[in-house]
Motif scaffolding. Sequence first.
Motif, short mmCIF file in Angstrom:
data_model
loop_
_atom_site.label_atom_id
_atom_site.label_comp_id
_atom_site.label_asym_id
_atom_site.label_seq_id
_atom_site.Cartn_x
_atom_site.Cartn_y
_atom_site.Cartn_z
N ASP A 169 -2.27 18.71 4.79
CA ASP A 169 -2.41 17.85 3.50
C ASP A 169 -2.04 16.41 3.96
O ASP A 169 -1.76 15.61 3.04
CB ASP A 169 -1.28 18.43 2.83
N GLY A 170 -2.06 16.09 5.08
CA GLY A 170 -2.10 14.77 5.83
C GLY A 170 -0.38 14.26 5.93
O GLY A 170 -0.23 13.14 6.65
N CYS A 171 0.45 15.15 5.71
CA CYS A 171 1.86 15.00 6.27
C CYS A 171 2.12 15.16 7.49
O CYS A 171 0.91 15.65 8.31
CB CYS A 171 2.84 16.02 5.25
N ILE A 172 3.11 14.86 8.21
CA ILE A 172 3.23 14.97 9.46
C ILE A 172 4.43 15.93 9.90
O ILE A 172 5.39 16.08 9.44
CB ILE A 172 3.77 13.65 10.23
N GLY A 173 4.18 17.05 10.61
CA GLY A 173 5.05 17.99 11.22
C GLY A 173 5.63 17.45 12.45
O GLY A 173 5.25 17.11 13.48
#
Length: 281
Positions: free
Chosen positions: A83-87
Amino acid sequence: MFRSESLEDGQQLLTKLGALTARARELAQLQRSRVELAVALQRGMLPRDLPHPEGVHLAVGYMPANHGLNVGGDWYDAFTMADGCIGLSIGDVQGHNIQAAAYMGQVRVVLRALASVTGDPGELLGRTNDLLVSLDTDLFATCTFLRLDPASGTLECARAGHIPHIWATADGRSGIDEEEGGPPLGVLEGASFPVACHRLTTGGVFVLPTDGVVEGPSLDLDEGLGKVRRLAEVTAAAGLGVDTLAGGVMKLADSVGHEDDAAVLVVGHDVGSAGRRPPTG
């Protein structure tokens, strides 16, 4: 006769000492090879590159426990989710041997794989935990997983038996996470991991250490966390950047007084980017 027997005894002793010395060298070389293999395994499993989302900076520090016979299983990771978030994850495997290093690689790979199924940090740790429990080993791992939305600065965080993270803002505020966490991974099937929400402010930082940074014979955990908090507070207020902060945290690790792994992951918001400064918490 006495002199001849003494010479023979001396020669036998020297021969035995020579054989023992050769054996000791052989064992020492074998242990060095094992440590070098484990360290190579550790480093090979850590990410070579970190994501570079607009407005967010990441920095890491890592020192393996390669002194003497110790080989640990600390890790850090950062990757872009679907989703474009950073883990973001950091953790510590129980034990100091090559098995711990290998288990660390398993945990990191499982977290990445399951992050493609769920982006919720609590659910992600829950699924990872149940999978590790099914492996039926004696090992376990502590871990913190964060999901960062670079656009909003929102951080969703879940902890599995890991030490708290530290935050600081550019206006001089700082704190240590006091949110509830779950048990270590791989211990209790069906365990739950509460999720806490924070906000990364412009010029602010989040610091995620392993216990090798903040705890040892010469430094208790509360004191160590307090030292990292002060480092984060000063660095954020002075705008010195995440690389400087990560370096300062690793220098602190040198003063802990033990030979455990030490790792830190620092997340910062670009002070040059536009945007508001919502509260951290």
